[in-house]
Design an enzyme around this catalytic site. Structure first.
Site, PDB file in Angstrom:
ATOM      1  N   SER A 216       0.906  -1.320   0.136  1.00 19.00           N
ATOM      2  CA  SER A 216       0.042   0.190  -0.394  1.00 19.00           C
ATOM      3  C   SER A 216       0.925   1.376  -0.140  1.00 19.00           C
ATOM      4  O   SER A 216       1.587   1.498  -0.739  1.00 19.00           O
ATOM      5  CB  SER A 216      -0.560   0.184   1.024  1.00 19.00           C
ATOM      6  OG  SER A 216      -2.254   1.109   0.860  1.00 19.00           O
ATOM      7  N   GLU A 344      -9.352  -5.726  -3.402  1.00 17.38           N
ATOM      8  CA  GLU A 344      -8.633  -4.892  -2.328  1.00 17.38           C
ATOM      9  C   GLU A 344     -10.212  -3.300  -2.186  1.00 17.38           C
ATOM     10  O   GLU A 344      -9.639  -3.052  -0.891  1.00 17.38           O
ATOM     11  CB  GLU A 344      -8.238  -4.068  -3.927  1.00 17.38           C
ATOM     12  CG  GLU A 344      -7.056  -3.934  -4.271  1.00 17.38           C
ATOM     13  CD  GLU A 344      -5.628  -4.234  -3.663  1.00 17.38           C
ATOM     14  OE1 GLU A 344      -5.719  -3.897  -2.083  1.00 17.38           O
ATOM     15  OE2 GLU A 344      -4.327  -5.142  -4.014  1.00 17.38           O
TER      16      GLU A 344
END
Length: 579
Positions: A216, A344
């Site tokens: 991330s 996601e």
């Protein structure tokens, strides 16, 4: 100020800990490494397979960034506070609001790293090194073992280094006229890389074989570093081309946070002095959302402080747009791995569900900023036309309700993560032919998908959403204490975890996750993405990581083709994303 009785108690505890440490030193031989700053003493622990490894936790790698050093670039540490430093326990993490407990933790004195090395590293050939950069939107998290204990990677015979870096305002303030150019948190990471280059051989590591990897925000940071440095890189659910990575108004955000805290206005130097005198660090956290502009609040992933483009200077780390750098041919010649999870967008659904009606009324908020469509308010006519195309494609033209969470998850996945990953893959394939690129999609759902499990505990309706959540793959690489889960030897989750650890560490060792050698036990051959010449059609070969992993072609094909058509119309092509 600490009350006298409490201060006395603290001193007694510190003295008792020091005494216990010295007794342990004399009664049991603990691993030691001598550095120019002093000697670090670690601990000997057992790996899951029963073999031994050494841990050195809480090693300071820079001067504490406190007082006049607050917001400044990190300064190398000259000497430890003690000539023999106890590194059997971790030290402070960066100050942040913990996402699990919702409490404030950590301090400014947070520039510490942890080294985990197999005992075999000290006998024979130096081993490959993997450096982990944690995620958390540049505002939360740490590299400590509560979240990221790397013993399953270490038992594949690599050294793993985890690190802490400054977050939020403390790590990403930008007041260049006052000498604060920004990106202190990234420069903390760079300081760790320099520390590793100087010292890792003393822990049995190969300073010429270092892989940086992150997830991330950590992956975004990795992407920025590899545009200048490094031997190998792994970007998990992030890249330098994700539109959420770069701060568009760093000076404005820095001034706004000072104003929210009572600053009446003035020069950048006066703003800096005011912020240096803020005594309660929680004050910095209080106004993260309020300093965003209306469009940032409307679109989601509200990240107030993050990397920025700096003015040119000898100390600057990021001076050009990442897409400008990636457009340079043959910029990279190192192996890169990148990928994402199959769903996601699950990570964003809790907030989305709170205002699902607003998404229904204003679906234009889901038009990527990188798409060149006028979209400053819900009333923009062209944006509304694009929004209706999105509604037709993802929701079959229906009103958006919490009955369509799978559809919303696909849209949020694409908006925040998938488009950026595909953009990176195609640009890399066309511009960086000398840099092998390995692409993956993590789809397995099992008992180690910890973030998805935690989110379901908060919102039960998420049980209906299929696929692997953002960050789920991380817990197949690291042992986390968020939830104590036994890894049964013959379970599918354990099999997937073992396979992933081997793929990741093989990549770190050899630049190829499935090399042809006697050590490899993987049942799959992971092929890199083929370089694409001008005029050729891009083909994305990737590894689908699941209970049975296999090579496939073009993940999310229909969805990406939908977006490519929009980029063709509005930007003149997918690679012309407005970043």
């Amino acid at each position: 100020m600490i009350p006298p009785l409490k201060r006395m108690t603290c001193n007694i505890l510190v003295n008792m800990k020091t005494l216990l440490f010295r007794r342990t030193m004399t009664s049991k031989r603990l691993p030691q490494v001598t550095l120019t700053e002093g000697t670090v003493v670690g601990a000997e622990e057992k790996l899951p397979n029963g073999k031994l490894y050494y841990t050195y936790k809480g090693i300071p790698y820079a001067e504490p960034p406190i007082g006049k050093l607050r917001f400044e670039d990190p300064i190398p540490l000259a000497k430890f506070s003690e000539s023999v430093l106890d590194c059997t326990v971790e030290r402070d993490v960066p100050h942040h609001k913990d996402t699990i407990s919702s409490t404030f933790v950590g301090s400014e004195d947070c520039l510490h790293l942890n080294v985990y090395s197999p005992t075999t590293a000290y006998h024979g050939t130096p081993v490959a090194v993997m450096v982990w950069i944690h995620g958390g939107a540049f505002v939360s998290g740490s590299g400590n073992s509560y979240y990221f204990s790397p013993e399953y990677l270490v038992q594949e015979n690599v050294i793993v280094v985890t690190l802490n870096y400054r977050l939020g305002v403390l790590g990403f303030l930008s007041l260049p006229d006052a000498g604060i150019s920004g990106n202190a948190g990234l420069k903390d990471q760079l300081m760790v890389f320099k520390w590793i280059n100087k010292n890792i051989s003393k822990f049995g590591g190969d300073a010429n074989n270092v892989t940086i990897f992150g997830e991330s925000a950590g992956a975004g940071a990795v992407g920025l570093h590899i545009l200048k440095y490094f031997h190998k890189a792994i970007c998990q659910s992030g890249s330098p081309l994700h539109e959420w990575l770069i701060q568009p108004d760093p000076i404005g955000k820095s001034k706004k946070v000072a104003e929210r805290l009572g600053f009446k206005g003035g020069s950048q130097q006066e703003t800096l002095e005011f912020l240096r005198n803020v005594s309660d660090l929680t004050d910095f956290q209080t106004h993260f959302f309020s300093i965003l502009n209306d469009d940032e609040k409307r679109r989601g992933l509200p990240m107030s402080f993050k990397p920025c483009i700096e003015r040119e200077s000898p100390q600057a780390l990021v001076t050009k747009s990442p897409i400008e750098l990636m457009n340079q041919k043959n910029l990279l010649n190192i192996p890169v791995m990148i990928g994402y999870t199959s769903s996601e967008g699950i990570v964003t659904l809790i907030e989305t569900c709170k205002k699902i009606d607003l998404y229904d009324k204003d679906l234009a908020r889901m038009i990527p900023r990188s798409l060149n469509v006028p979209n400053e308010s819900p009333s923009e006519t062209e944006a509304q036309k694009v929004a209706e195309l999105i509604r037709t494609f993802y929701f079959n033209g229906q009103p958006i309700t919490d009955k369509l969470l799978n559809e919303m998850c696909r849209l949020q996945s694409d908006y925040h993560f998938v488009i950026g990953a595909h953009l990176y893959a195609e640009m890399h394939s066309r511009r960086q032919p000398n840099s092998p690129l390995y692409f993956y999609r993590f789809a397995y759902v099992g008992k180690l998908n910890l973030l998805k499990r935690l989110l379901i505990l908060r919102l039960k309706v998420l049980e209906t959403v299929r696929g692997a959540c953002h960050c789920d793959e991380v817990f197949y690489l690291f042992n986390s204490k968020i939830m104590e889960i036994e890894r049964l030897e013959k379970s599918v989750s354990t099999k997937v975890a073992k396979e992933m650890c081997e793929l990741w560490t093989n990549f770190a060792k050899y630049g190829n996750p499935t090399p042809v050698n006697e050590q490899s036990t993987s049942s799959v051959k992971w092929d890199p993405v083929k370089p694409t010449k001008d005029g050729e059609k891009f083909v994305l070969d990737y590894l689908e990581i699941d209970a049975k992993s296999e090579m496939r072609t073009y993940p999310e094909k229909d969805r990406i083709e939908f977006w490519k058509n929009l980029y063709q119309k509005w930007n003149g092509g997918f690679l012309n994303a407005k970043l």
